[in-house]
Scaffold this active site. Structure first.
Site: not given
Ligand SMILES: *Cc1c(COP(=O)(O)O)cnc(C)c1O
Length: 404
Positions: A46, A99, A194, A219
């Site tokens: 962890r 998001y 982000d 992603k």
């Molecule tokens: C998918 C996404 C998230 C969240 O990520 P997870 O891996 O699903 O927890 C945050 N910001 C954006 C722009 C996203 O597309």
């Protein structure tokens, strides 16, 4: 090293014991110590794990940051930023086209905990700076946004945040009755970007003045729709210290195999992003010529209101295309059911193309009024354009338009 070289070589030193060119996946929860406290730098997975550490080094290198922490999901990464850097009563300023899960996290988890979220619908840095006051510790932006693909000028927002911070600090000495801001040399108001949609292959927020970058590595970074992951990369090592503490203390860590998958994805990020961009531009140009779409949004189209900013800020326009179908909800439902190559699914950024209906899928957790103010109408569909042949993708959409 330049970008693609770093993607392939950072955190990938051959394994010393065997010479394995690809480092093994360290599937272990614990590490044997020669005597209590006598170990090789790892005690418990962890806290730290070699496979995770390799990934974190590569992520930091690709974003041009000082350090990175990997998490079990993008939202675990976002939770760590808020949980580690803010205290109840602190405010966070965010651009409203967020998001959906980030909005839900701010509103339903952190607001009851004491966070004061403030949203603006404006991309104007001055308007964002206006929402900052003495309680503000975090400014949170996404660019391009999801799913409206609006851009924020990262360098301009960073400048506006720094100016406002300087102003607040100088006022703090003259105003009575309010505790002055802590006056260490480090900025007290952190700008977080982000960078999930652009990835560091197309845009590097830290070089533009952001303090930290957050990713859903689920992603494009992972890139194959086979892993959930997240990361935080910071410009300065000190910013990561509390986040690293939180990573261990709260424990939202990714397993070694997940770290391996994300790291393997990173090695092809640059080539994949180039092809995503090429394919998305082809799809967007085709869609813009179809009367069935009232509106096509892609930063690479000259019709995009911020096309010029996209050219300046990004070195590619990304793989996401957003279209508004004439005929609203019913037309959108039929269209999403009719595509064959574009799978109707949540998520984005994988090699395979996906189609999504934000109003009922990714952004369903947003109240309708908030959603529509952002522009997420019922006819809006979001395409994650994959790496298939662009002609096949266009044919798939064309057939679905007829069946709509
Ligand atoms: C998918 C996404 C998230 C969240 O990520 P997870 O891996 O699903 O927890 C945050 N910001 C954006 C722009 C996203 O597309």
């Amino acid at each position: 090293m330049r970008f693609s070289t770093k993607a392939i070589h950072v955190g990938q030193a051959p394994e010393p014991a065997t010479g394995a060119t690809v480092p093994p996946i360290h599937v272990t929860s614990t590490y044997t110590q020669a005597a209590p406290g006598v170990h090789k730098g790892f005690e418990y997975s962890r806290t730290d794990n070699p496979t995770r550490r390799n990934l974190e080094e590569c992520l930091a290198a690709l974003e041009g940051g000082a350090a990175a922490a990997a998490f079990a999901s993008g939202l675990a990464a976002t939770s760590a930023v808020v949980g580690a850097l803010l205290r109840p009563g602190d405010s966070a300023v965010a651009y409203s086209d967020l998001y959906g899960g980030t909005y839900r996290l701010f509103e339903q988890v952190f607001k009851p905990w004491g966070l004061v979220p403030r949203y603006t619908d404006s991309t104007d840095p001055a308007v964002i700076a206006d929402l900052i006051d003495r309680t503000t510790r975090l400014v949170w932006i996404e660019t391009p946004t999801n799913p409206m693909l609006r851009l924020l000028d990262i360098a301009a927002v960073a400048r506006a945040v720094r100016e406002k911070e300087t102003l607040l600090k100088s006022n703090a000495t003259s105003t009575t009755g309010q505790a002055p801001l802590k006056s260490s040399g480090t900025p007290e108001i952190l700008l977080a970007v982000d960078n999930t949609f652009a990835t560091p292959a197309l845009q590097q927020p830290l070089a533009l003045g952001a303090d930290l970058v957050v990713h859903s590595t689920t992603k494009y970074m992972g890139g194959h729709s086979d892993v959930i992951g997240g990361a935080v990369v910071t410009a300065r090592a000190e910013t990561l210290t509390p986040i690293r503490f939180y990573q261990n203390a709260a424990g939202g860590v990714p397993g070694p195999f997940d770290c391996f998958l994300v790291h393997r994805g990173l090695k092809t990020l640059d080539v994949r992003m180039r092809r995503h961009c090429e394919n998305a531009l082809r799809v967007a140009e085709w869609a813009a010529r179809q009367a069935a779409f009232e509106h096509v949004i892609y930063p690479g189209l000259p019709s995009h209101p911020q096309h010029e900013l996209a050219q300046r800020q990004m070195c590619g326009f990304g793989g996401m295309v957003t279209c508004v179908l004439a005929g609203g909800l019913e037309a959108a439902r039929r269209f999403l059911s009719a595509t064959k190559l574009f799978a109707c699914a949540e998520s984005l950024g994988g090699v395979e193309s996906l189609i999504n209906h934000p109003a009922t899928m990714t952004h369903a957790s947003m109240p309708r009024a908030v959603r529509e103010r952002v522009g997420i109408v019922d006819g809006l569909v979001r395409l994650s354009v994959g790496l298939e042949d662009a002609d096949d993708l266009i044919e798939d959409l064309a057939v679905a338009l007829v069946r709509r």
